[in-house]
Motif scaffolding. Structure first.
Motif, mmCIF file in Angstrom:
data_model
loop_
_atom_site.group_PDB
_atom_site.id
_atom_site.type_symbol
_atom_site.label_atom_id
_atom_site.label_comp_id
_atom_site.label_asym_id
_atom_site.label_seq_id
_atom_site.Cartn_x
_atom_site.Cartn_y
_atom_site.Cartn_z
ATOM 1 N N PHE A 170 30.986 25.662 86.693
ATOM 2 C CA PHE A 170 31.101 25.357 85.265
ATOM 3 C C PHE A 170 32.432 25.903 84.726
ATOM 4 O O PHE A 170 33.171 25.212 84.026
ATOM 5 C CB PHE A 170 29.903 25.985 84.531
ATOM 6 N N LEU A 219 31.410 31.122 76.126
ATOM 7 C CA LEU A 219 30.315 30.197 76.455
ATOM 8 C C LEU A 219 29.380 30.816 77.481
ATOM 9 O O LEU A 219 28.160 30.705 77.393
ATOM 10 C CB LEU A 219 30.870 28.882 77.003
ATOM 11 N N ILE A 222 27.246 33.631 75.830
ATOM 12 C CA ILE A 222 26.181 33.066 74.998
ATOM 13 C C ILE A 222 25.057 32.526 75.885
ATOM 14 O O ILE A 222 23.872 32.707 75.606
ATOM 15 C CB ILE A 222 26.761 31.955 74.098
ATOM 16 N N ASP A 223 25.461 31.876 76.969
ATOM 17 C CA ASP A 223 24.495 31.303 77.895
ATOM 18 C C ASP A 223 23.713 32.387 78.641
ATOM 19 O O ASP A 223 22.507 32.294 78.819
ATOM 20 C CB ASP A 223 25.268 30.444 78.896
ATOM 21 N N ARG A 226 20.742 34.085 76.983
ATOM 22 C CA ARG A 226 19.446 33.418 76.822
ATOM 23 C C ARG A 226 18.833 33.004 78.154
ATOM 24 O O ARG A 226 17.913 32.200 78.196
ATOM 25 C CB ARG A 226 19.575 32.227 75.889
ATOM 26 N N ILE A 227 19.361 33.515 79.253
ATOM 27 C CA ILE A 227 18.837 33.119 80.559
ATOM 28 C C ILE A 227 17.332 33.437 80.642
ATOM 29 O O ILE A 227 16.877 34.489 80.208
ATOM 30 C CB ILE A 227 19.604 33.821 81.697
ATOM 31 N N PHE A 228 16.580 32.479 81.115
ATOM 32 C CA PHE A 228 15.138 32.703 81.215
ATOM 33 C C PHE A 228 14.518 32.057 82.449
ATOM 34 O O PHE A 228 14.016 32.746 83.337
ATOM 35 C CB PHE A 228 14.421 32.204 79.949
ATOM 36 N N SER A 274 23.611 36.897 69.516
ATOM 37 C CA SER A 274 24.125 35.584 69.921
ATOM 38 C C SER A 274 24.981 34.959 68.831
ATOM 39 O O SER A 274 26.009 34.350 69.118
ATOM 40 C CB SER A 274 22.965 34.631 70.241
ATOM 41 N N ALA A 278 28.671 33.527 69.075
ATOM 42 C CA ALA A 278 28.840 32.110 68.767
ATOM 43 C C ALA A 278 29.863 31.931 67.648
ATOM 44 O O ALA A 278 30.733 31.066 67.721
ATOM 45 C CB ALA A 278 27.505 31.484 68.388
ATOM 46 N N VAL B 116 26.859 26.574 65.802
ATOM 47 C CA VAL B 116 26.223 27.877 66.046
ATOM 48 C C VAL B 116 24.733 27.677 66.334
ATOM 49 O O VAL B 116 24.175 28.320 67.233
ATOM 50 C CB VAL B 116 26.442 28.827 64.847
ATOM 51 N N MET B 119 23.787 27.153 69.825
ATOM 52 C CA MET B 119 23.954 28.246 70.767
ATOM 53 C C MET B 119 22.908 29.342 70.627
ATOM 54 O O MET B 119 22.992 30.368 71.292
ATOM 55 C CB MET B 119 25.351 28.834 70.601
ATOM 56 N N PRO B 121 19.553 31.427 71.181
ATOM 57 C CA PRO B 121 18.636 31.529 72.322
ATOM 58 C C PRO B 121 17.253 30.993 71.949
ATOM 59 O O PRO B 121 16.759 31.251 70.854
ATOM 60 C CB PRO B 121 18.562 33.028 72.604
ATOM 61 N N GLN B 122 16.664 30.244 72.870
ATOM 62 C CA GLN B 122 15.346 29.675 72.584
ATOM 63 C C GLN B 122 14.277 30.737 72.349
ATOM 64 O O GLN B 122 13.372 30.546 71.564
ATOM 65 C CB GLN B 122 14.893 28.788 73.737
ATOM 66 N N ILE B 272 29.682 19.540 78.448
ATOM 67 C CA ILE B 272 29.249 20.923 78.614
ATOM 68 C C ILE B 272 29.978 21.889 77.704
ATOM 69 O O ILE B 272 29.457 22.950 77.416
ATOM 70 C CB ILE B 272 29.378 21.416 80.067
ATOM 71 N N LYS B 278 22.238 23.423 79.686
ATOM 72 C CA LYS B 278 21.323 24.519 79.982
ATOM 73 C C LYS B 278 19.909 24.197 79.552
ATOM 74 O O LYS B 278 19.665 23.553 78.552
ATOM 75 C CB LYS B 278 21.779 25.787 79.263
#
Lengths: 298, 279
Positions: A170, A219, A222-223, A226-228, A274, A278, B116, B119, B121-122, B272, B278
Motif C-alpha cells: 500500500f 494514513l 489512522i488505519d 482501528r485494526i480489528f 483518530s 485525521a 474525517v 477515517m 474507527p468503527q 485507496i 480497509k
C-alpha cells in the motif's frame, strides 16, 4: 430560478447529511452520553447509573487499558516504519522500465486487497505447529517446534508481520505514484551534476517525496489505530492479553464484560485520537483546491 | 564506453528483475496457498508439505456450496453490498455535485468533515450503534447493516467523486439550464450521464468496502443477516481442522475483489488514498 429548480446546493447535500447524521454524528454523541453512565449491556433501564467522568477515571486506573494502549503504540512504532522503508525502497527500485514491470507492480498490490479477515485466517494457518509453512520454516532454521500463536511474544510479532506483509505494498503504491509525479528534469539535472546516488536520494528525492511520505505515514497510523478483524481471527487478543490492541480491548469490555459505559469511554478516547491524526492529514495533505486543479487525472 | 554502460545497465535491470520476482513470490505465497488449499484434501494440507499437490479435489468446494449458512451469508453480503452501494453512490453523487458545482459558505469545512468521518474507527461507533439499533429494531436487519456500511461509504464516495466531477465540462449543464431545464433535471439528465466513469469507479470501491467489512457485521448482524466475512471466520475455531473448506470459502470471497482490482488498476491510487480498502 424556475420552480423545482435548485438554485442552492442545500437540496443536493441534505440526503447525505441526514444519513451521516443518523448513523455517524448521532451515534458519536450517544456514545459520549453512554460513557458517563455505568451501563450494563443486557440490563434494563433501571440498572443504569450516572457516574459523570467515572468511566474515564476507571480507565486511567485500569491496567488492561494501559496494556492495550502500549500494545497499540508498539504496533504502530514497529510496523509502520518498516512498511514505509519497504514501500519507499521498492518504489525506487521498480521506478524503471523492465520486462514484466507492469505485471510485477500489479501483483505486488494483491495483498492490499486480500480481505483482512481472510488474511488473518491464512496467517493463522501458516503459523500452526507441525503443518504451518512459517512454523516449518522456523523449525528448519533450528527453532523448537512450538505454537507461535500461543506464546505472547511470537503472537505479538505475528500480528505485526501480518500487517507489514499486507500493507507495505500500500505504501509502495503511494510512493510509486509520488515518484511518477516528480519531473524527470529534476533528477536528470542532479545526474549531470554528478551527484552520487546517496546524496541524490537524501537531498533531492526524499525532500521531494516528503508530502507523499507524510500522507502515507498518517494514513497508515489512522488505519493501524482501528485494526480489528485480522487480529480478532488470528488471536482474539490472546494469549492472555498479549495482542489485545485497542479495538479488541474495547470490544472485549463491551461485549465480553458487558460494560457498555466503560467501552464507550474507550471509544471516545480512540475517536479523539483518530480525529487528531485525521485532521492533521486533511489540513496538511489533502486540499480540495488541489484535488480540483488536478482533476480526474490521477 | 557506451557499450560498457549499456551492459552495466542491463545487468542492473536484470538483477532488479530477479530481486523483484523473489519478493513477489514471498508476497504472493499466502495468497497462492489459500487458492491451492481449497483444492487439496485436509489430510494433505495437514501433512505440512506446502507444495504437495497430490489428490487434487473439489470436495471442499462441494461442502462449501452445500453449506447453507455460508451460502446465505454470501447472499447477504451481495445484497448488503449492492444496497449500500446504490444508497451511498446516489446520495454521495448528489453531495459531491453540491460541493463541486456551488460556492457556499462552509463548503471547505463540510468537504473536510466528510473526509474525517471516513477515517473514524468503527469500534468508536459500533457500541453506540448496537444500543441504538437494538432499541429501534434495526439489529440483525438488512436495513440496519446497510445503513451502517453507508456511514463510511457515503463520505468515501463523496471524496472519490469530487475530482471526477470537476473534470466534467460545465458548458453542457449551462446550455441545458439556458434551455429551461431545472438544476435537478440538469443533474439527472445531463450531468449524471457525463459523470458515468466516476460513478462506476465509486460503485466498485463502495461495494468492496462493504464486502470486506467485519466489525459492524460482527456486532450488528445475527443469524439472519450475517455476512460472509463473519461466516468464514466462524469456520475455523478450536480444534476444527477444516482448512480446505476455509480456503475454498475464502477463495469465493476473494474472486470478486481480485477481478475488480485488476479492472480498476488505473484508479487504485485514488481509491485507496482517500482511505479505502480497509474492512
Amino acid at each position: 430560478m424556475r420552480a423545482g429548480g435548485f438554485g442552492s446546493p442545500v437540496p443536493f447535500l441534505i440526503p447525505a447529511l441526514l444519513i451521516v447524521f443518523a448513523v455517524l454524528i448521532f451515534p458519536i454523541a450517544f456514545a459520549f452520553f453512554v460513557s458517563m453512565f455505568e451501563w450494563p449491556l443486557s440490563g434494563g433501564g433501571g440498572a443504569r447509573r450516572f457516574i459523570g467522568v467515572g468511566n474515564y477515571v476507571t480507565l486511567v486506573r485500569d491496567s488492561g487499558f494501559w496494556n492495550s494502549l502500549w500494545l497499540q503504540l508498539g504496533f504502530i512504532f514497529i510496523a509502520i516504519p518498516i512498511e514505509l522503508v519497504f514501500g519507499l525502497a521498492a518504489a525506487l527500485l521498480l521506478n524503471r522500465e523492465f520486462r514484466g514491470g507492469r505485471v510485477v507492480r500489479a501483483l505486488l498490490l494483491l495483498p492490499v486487497f486480500f480481505l483482512p479477515v481472510v488474511s488473518g485466517m491464512t496467517w493463522r494457518f501458516m503459523l500452526q505447529p507441525r503443518y504451518g509453512a512459517i512454523n516449518n520454516l522456523l523449525v528448519s532454521m533450528g527453532m523448537p517446534q512450538m505454537n507461535l500463536l500461543a506464546n505472547a511474544q511470537t503472537a505479538y510479532a505475528a500480528i505485526i508481520v501480518q500487517d507489514i506483509w499486507r500493507m507495505w505494498p500500500f505504501v509502495f503504491m503511494l510512493m510509486y505514484a509520488g515518484l511518477a509525479g516528480i519531473p524527470d528534469e529534476l533528477l536528470e539535472a542532479a545526474e549531470i551534476d554528478g551527484a552520487s546516488y546517496r546524496s541524490r536520494l537524501f537531498e533531492i528525492l526524499i525532500p521531494l517525496l516528503y508530502p507523499t511520505i507524510l500522507t502515507a505515514l498518517l494514513l497508515r497510523i489512522i488505519d493501524a489505530l482501528r485494526i480489528f478483524s485480522e487480529v480478532y481471527v488470528m488471536t482474539e487478543g490472546g494469549p492472555g492479553m498479549a495482542t489485545m490492541l485497542f479495538s479488541l480491548y474495547t470490544h472485549r469490555i463491551a461485549f465480553g464484560h458487558m460494560r457498555v459505559g466503560l467501552a464507550s469511554a474507550m471509544a471516545i478516547f480512540l475517536l479523539l485520537l483518530s480525529v487528531l491524526f485525521a485532521v492533521t492529514l486533511v489540513r496538511k495533505n489533502l486540499s480540495l483546491e488541489e484535488l480540483e486543479r488536478r482533476g480526474g487525472g490521477g | 564506453m557506451t557499450l560498457h554502460l549499456t551492459t552495466r545497465r542491463r545487468i542492473i535491470t536484470f538483477a532488479v528483475g530477479v530481486f523483484a520476482f523473489a519478493i513477489l513470490l514471498v508476497q504472493l505465497y499466502p495468497i497462492i496457498i489459500t487458492l491451492v488449499n481449497g483444492f487439496r484434501r485436509d489430510i494433505i494440507i495437514l501433512s505440512g508439505q506446502p507444495f504437495a499437490l497430490e489428490q487434487i479435489t473439489t470436495r471442499s468446494y462441494e461442502i462449501v456450496f452445500n453449506n447453507r449458512q455460508f451460502m446465505r451469508a454470501m447472499r447477504n453480503s451481495v445484497v448488503v453490498g449492492m444496497l449500500s452501494t446504490v444508497l451511498s453512490v446516489s446520495v454521495g453523487a448528489m453531495a459531491a455535485y453540491g460541493i463541486s458545482r456551488f460556492k457556499f459558505m462552509g463548503r471547505n469545512t463540510l468537504a473536510y468533515s466528510f473526509l474525517v468521518f471516513r477515517m473514524l474507527p468503527q469500534i468508536s461507533l459500533v457500541v453506540a450503534l448496537h444500543l441504538l439499533f437494538r432499541s429501534v429494531g434495526l439489529r440483525d436487519t438488512v436495513a440496519g447493516i446497510t445503513l451502517a456500511h453507508s456511514s463510511f461509504n457515503i463520505p468515501y464516495v463523496i471524496w472519490l467523486l469530487i475530482p471526477f466531477f470537476v473534470t466534467v465540462d460545465r458548458s453542457f449543464e449551462e446550455a441545458a439550464m439556458i434551455d429551461g431545464c431545472s438544476r435537478w433535471t440538469t443533474f439527472i439528465q445531463v450531468f449524471i450521464p457525463l459523470a458515468r466513469p466516476g460513478l462506476v469507479v465509486a460503485s466498485v470501491f463502495a461495494f468492496i468496502n462493504s464486502w470486506n467489512e467485519f466489525l459492524y457485521a460482527l456486532i450488528l448482524t445475527g443469524v439472519r443477516t450475517q455476512t460472509a466475512p463473519i461466516a468464514v471466520s466462524g469456520m475455523v475455531g478450536g480444534e476444527v481442522l477444516t482448512w480446505g473448506q476455509m480456503s475454498a470459502a475464502s477463495t469465493l470471497m476473494l474472486v470478486p475483489v481480485f477481478i475488480f482490482t485488476i479492472k480498476m488498476q488505473r484508479h487504485l491510487i485514488r481509491g485507496i488514498s482517500v482511505g479505502g480498502v480497509k474492512g
